[in-house]
Design an enzyme around this catalytic site. Structure first.
Site, short mmCIF file in Angstrom:
data_model
loop_
_atom_site.label_atom_id
_atom_site.label_comp_id
_atom_site.label_asym_id
_atom_site.label_seq_id
_atom_site.Cartn_x
_atom_site.Cartn_y
_atom_site.Cartn_z
N LYS A 176 -18.03 23.77 -10.92
CA LYS A 176 -18.14 24.69 -12.06
C LYS A 176 -19.53 25.32 -12.13
O LYS A 176 -20.52 24.63 -12.36
CB LYS A 176 -17.87 23.97 -13.39
CG LYS A 176 -17.72 24.99 -14.53
CD LYS A 176 -17.80 24.36 -15.91
CE LYS A 176 -19.16 24.47 -16.55
NZ LYS A 176 -19.64 25.84 -16.82
N GLY A 206 -15.77 28.62 -16.93
CA GLY A 206 -15.57 28.41 -18.37
C GLY A 206 -16.78 27.73 -18.98
O GLY A 206 -17.71 27.34 -18.28
N GLY A 208 -19.38 25.18 -20.74
CA GLY A 208 -19.74 23.81 -20.41
C GLY A 208 -19.05 22.78 -21.27
O GLY A 208 -18.52 21.78 -20.77
N GLY A 212 -16.49 22.27 -18.50
CA GLY A 212 -17.40 21.26 -17.94
C GLY A 212 -17.04 19.87 -18.40
O GLY A 212 -16.96 18.93 -17.60
N GLU A 250 -29.84 16.11 -11.70
CA GLU A 250 -31.09 16.88 -11.53
C GLU A 250 -31.35 17.54 -12.86
O GLU A 250 -30.64 18.47 -13.23
CB GLU A 250 -30.92 17.96 -10.45
CG GLU A 250 -30.66 17.43 -9.07
CD GLU A 250 -31.92 17.04 -8.34
OE1 GLU A 250 -33.01 17.10 -8.94
OE2 GLU A 250 -31.79 16.63 -7.17
N CYS A 284 -36.58 24.68 -12.96
CA CYS A 284 -36.75 23.30 -13.43
C CYS A 284 -38.11 22.75 -13.03
O CYS A 284 -38.71 21.98 -13.77
CB CYS A 284 -35.63 22.43 -12.88
SG CYS A 284 -35.40 22.64 -11.12
N GLU A 384 -39.37 21.58 -22.69
CA GLU A 384 -39.11 22.58 -21.66
C GLU A 384 -38.81 23.93 -22.29
O GLU A 384 -37.89 24.06 -23.09
CB GLU A 384 -37.91 22.11 -20.83
CG GLU A 384 -37.77 22.85 -19.55
CD GLU A 384 -36.69 22.25 -18.69
OE1 GLU A 384 -35.66 21.83 -19.23
OE2 GLU A 384 -36.87 22.22 -17.46
P1 NDP Z 1 -27.21 23.10 -19.40
O1 NDP Z 1 -27.43 21.65 -19.28
O2 NDP Z 1 -26.91 23.66 -20.72
O3 NDP Z 1 -26.02 23.55 -18.44
C1 NDP Z 1 -25.92 23.17 -17.10
C2 NDP Z 1 -24.48 23.23 -16.68
O4 NDP Z 1 -23.75 22.28 -17.44
C3 NDP Z 1 -23.79 24.58 -16.95
O5 NDP Z 1 -22.79 24.81 -15.98
C4 NDP Z 1 -23.15 24.33 -18.30
O6 NDP Z 1 -22.07 25.19 -18.52
C5 NDP Z 1 -22.70 22.90 -18.13
N1 NDP Z 1 -22.47 22.17 -19.37
C6 NDP Z 1 -22.99 22.39 -20.60
N2 NDP Z 1 -22.49 21.48 -21.48
C7 NDP Z 1 -21.65 20.67 -20.78
C8 NDP Z 1 -20.84 19.55 -21.12
N3 NDP Z 1 -20.76 19.08 -22.36
N4 NDP Z 1 -20.12 18.97 -20.15
C9 NDP Z 1 -20.17 19.43 -18.89
N5 NDP Z 1 -20.90 20.50 -18.51
C10 NDP Z 1 -21.65 21.10 -19.43
O7 NDP Z 1 -28.47 23.77 -18.74
P2 NDP Z 1 -28.69 25.29 -18.45
O8 NDP Z 1 -27.55 25.86 -17.74
O9 NDP Z 1 -29.07 25.94 -19.73
O10 NDP Z 1 -29.92 25.24 -17.43
C11 NDP Z 1 -31.19 25.02 -17.85
C12 NDP Z 1 -31.57 23.57 -17.71
O11 NDP Z 1 -31.26 23.09 -16.43
C13 NDP Z 1 -33.03 23.36 -17.88
O12 NDP Z 1 -33.26 22.27 -18.74
C14 NDP Z 1 -33.52 23.04 -16.48
O13 NDP Z 1 -34.65 22.27 -16.40
C15 NDP Z 1 -32.35 22.38 -15.88
N6 NDP Z 1 -32.38 22.56 -14.43
C16 NDP Z 1 -32.74 21.50 -13.63
C17 NDP Z 1 -32.84 21.65 -12.27
C18 NDP Z 1 -33.19 20.50 -11.38
O14 NDP Z 1 -33.01 20.59 -10.19
N7 NDP Z 1 -33.70 19.41 -11.91
C19 NDP Z 1 -32.59 22.93 -11.63
C20 NDP Z 1 -32.20 23.96 -12.55
C21 NDP Z 1 -32.10 23.77 -13.90
P3 NDP Z 1 -22.26 26.54 -19.39
O15 NDP Z 1 -23.55 27.14 -18.98
O16 NDP Z 1 -21.08 27.32 -18.98
O17 NDP Z 1 -22.22 26.14 -20.81
#
Ligand code: NDP
Length: 491
Positions: A176, A206, A208, A212, A250, A284, A384
């Site tokens: 996803k 769809g 998260g 998700g 991650e 990140c 962050e």
């Molecule tokens: P989120 O944690 O909000 O989302 C990450 C993914 O998880 C998206 O696909 C999102 O879907 C999905 N998601 C959200 N809620 C749920 C849930 N309840 N169950 C399952 N899946 C879910 O992060 P962001 O997308 O906003 O990305 C930013 C964050 O990611 C920052 O905190 C950053 O540091 C971290 N990050 C870490 C990296 C690493 O390698 N350590 C690399 C890149 C980012 P949707 O967006 O569709 O809601």
């Protein structure tokens, strides 16, 4: 390959609409233009994807490493062959400059598949002689169907960090992308339709908390791999714990970028920019805490202000653009909110600090490259921000900066800039994070493990150790002794 005006869900090698017909729009955050329409998956759709993946699993698992390596190399080739399209779509969908997508995101995505193809092709087995009559063979088996969820900042690149090892290890995948940036994963599914057997890769789109969460909770998923926020990381970990399955996480970061008085000044100025402005700071591992030693502090800050003012913020589609749009309005407001929090906490705006709204900027979500002078205990230095906002903090001694660098719940990355190799190595070893760069930053080549300590995650990716996150070892012990074992003596 043409972009379609509407995408369904890619399940069992076929496109299908969401079972309740719901969709959402993919829009360009730089100008609001509609890119395409995506399907909003239901729990029934996730269930269908998991079923399709299990159906494909026996055949995929049975392939030899050599056969799977050939397929992974084909995937890399097709990504390279379609690089201009993928780079353009990645830029349109996320707001990142086309230059970044072209020279970093897409080539490194292809490289991940080649890296894991090479690894499995060259893999040798393990045999241990236990005693004169006993030997053991260790074989690795795939886990089955794995669920993978990626964020919006590097959709394809981080996708490849997960897809390549999972497929190489012989698993089938339910994947996803973020609903903010789903387009390139969908185009990739089309590109791979003739390369991967049906059902090996299934793409679910769809929100998260719906699609998700359905993946997290599905009993047919045997491993979760997640990149995203620490807050959602807890949910992933909880779901994995409930079903006793492994999870690779991650998560977020607040990485220290440490500049000593004896750093290479010009290179260091570049290092600050690369650390916090690359991909609009939506990284990140962004060097978001900029520690500068007192001897160069004033001169360094003045040079940074000059450099930040010169950054070409603009249309991500232009190759000369250095910083593009923030991924969506919600994220832009979060970043602007943190700038306000910083001011209320007493931080001083050294440069930037505003949304850009003049002319074409008004159609999108643009923020000025920003530096705030602050202290390590402020929220802007502890939480962050995930935008082009660096916090500049003055320090005096090596001990003091190590203590401040480690005074953070995160531990993803860090960088140290000095011409003194002993000091560089001392600080690199003392910083509590999964990656430390010396006189460099932000580079994440295939082969060098990447992942977090503390609240930044569990597990490492983009290295051969990631293969083991997607397999389990079976030990086959063989006794060549012909007589009874002798443990229960017989009369
Ligand atoms: P989120 O944690 O909000 O989302 C990450 C993914 O998880 C998206 O696909 C999102 O879907 C999905 N998601 C959200 N809620 C749920 C849930 N309840 N169950 C399952 N899946 C879910 O992060 P962001 O997308 O906003 O990305 C930013 C964050 O990611 C920052 O905190 C950053 O540091 C971290 N990050 C870490 C990296 C690493 O390698 N350590 C690399 C890149 C980012 P949707 O967006 O569709 O809601």
């Amino acid at each position: 390959m043409e972009l379609k005006s509407e995408y369904g869900l890619f399940i069992g090698g076929k496109w299908q609409k969401s079972s309740d017909g719901k969709t959402f729009e993919a829009r360009n955050p730089a100008n609001g233009a509609l890119i395409t329409v995506c399907a909003e998956a239901t729990a029934a759709d996730v269930d269908a994807a998991v079923t399709a993946a299990w159906q494909a699993f026996p055949e995929w698992k049975a392939k030899t490493n050599a056969e799977r390596a050939v397929i992974l190399n084909k995937i890399a080739d097709v990504i390279d062959a379609n690089a201009p399209l993928l780079a353009s779509l990645e830029s349109q969908d996320s707001g990142k400059p086309i230059r970044e997508a072209t020279i970093i995101d897409i080539p490194t995505t292809a490289d991940q598949f080649r890296y894991y193809a090479g690894l499995i092709r060259g893999e040798e087995g393990a045999v241990t002689k236990v005693d004169a009559n006993t030997m053991a063979i260790m074989v690795s088996e795939p886990l089955g169907v794995v669920g993978q969820i990626v964020p919006w900042n590097f959709p394809l690149m981080i996708g490849s960090w997960k897809l390549a090892p999972a497929l190489a290890a012989g698993n089938c995948v339910v994947f996803k992308p973020s609903s903010s940036t789903s387009v390139t994963a969908l185009v990739l599914a089309d590109l791979l339709a003739d390369i991967l057997p049906a059902g090996v890769l299934n793409i679910i789109t769809g929100a998260g908390d719906k699609a998700g969460q359905y993946i997290l909770d599905h009993p047919g998923i045997k491993k979760l791999s997640f990149t995203g926020s620490t807050a959602v990381g807890y949910k992933v970990s909880e779901a994995a714990g409930k079903r006793l399955i492994p999870a690779t996480l991650e998560l977020g970061g607040k990485s220290p970028n440490i500049f000593f008085d004896d750093c290479n000044f010009e290179k260091a100025i570049d290092g600050v920019q690369l650390g916090i402005l690359f991909n609009q700071g939506e990284v990140c591992a962004a060097g978001s805490r900029i520690f500068v030693q007192e001897g160069i502090y004033d001169k360094f800050l003045a040079a940074l202000v000059k450099a930040f003012k010169k950054i070409n913020v603009g249309n991500p589609a232009e190759f000369t653009t250095q910083m593009g749009a923030i991924v969506n309005e919600q994220q832009m407001n979060k970043v602007l909110g943190y700038i306000e929090i910083g001011k209320q906490e007493g931080a001083k705006v050294a440069v930037g600090g505003h949304r850009l709204t003049d002319g074409e900027f008004g159609k999108g979500f643009f923020i000025e490259p920003t530096l705030l002078e602050g202290t390590n205990d402020m929220r802007i230095a502890q939480e962050e921000i995930f935008g082009p906002v660096g916090v500049v903090i003055k320090f005096r001694t090596e001990e003091e900066v190590i203590a401040m660098a480690n005074d953070s719940k995160y531990g993803l990355a860090g960088a140290v800039w000095t011409q003194d190799i002993n000091k560089a190595l001392r600080v690199a070893q003392a910083v509590e994070s999964g990656r430390v760069w010396i006189n460099s930053c932000s580079n994440v080549p295939a082969g060098i493990p990447f992942g977090g300590m503390k609240q930044s995650g569990i597990g490492r990716e983009i290295n051969k150790c990631a293969l083991d996150h997607y397999r389990q070892i079976k030990s086959i012990e063989i006794s060549t002794f012909e007589s009874p074992l002798g443990f229960y003596p017989q009369d």
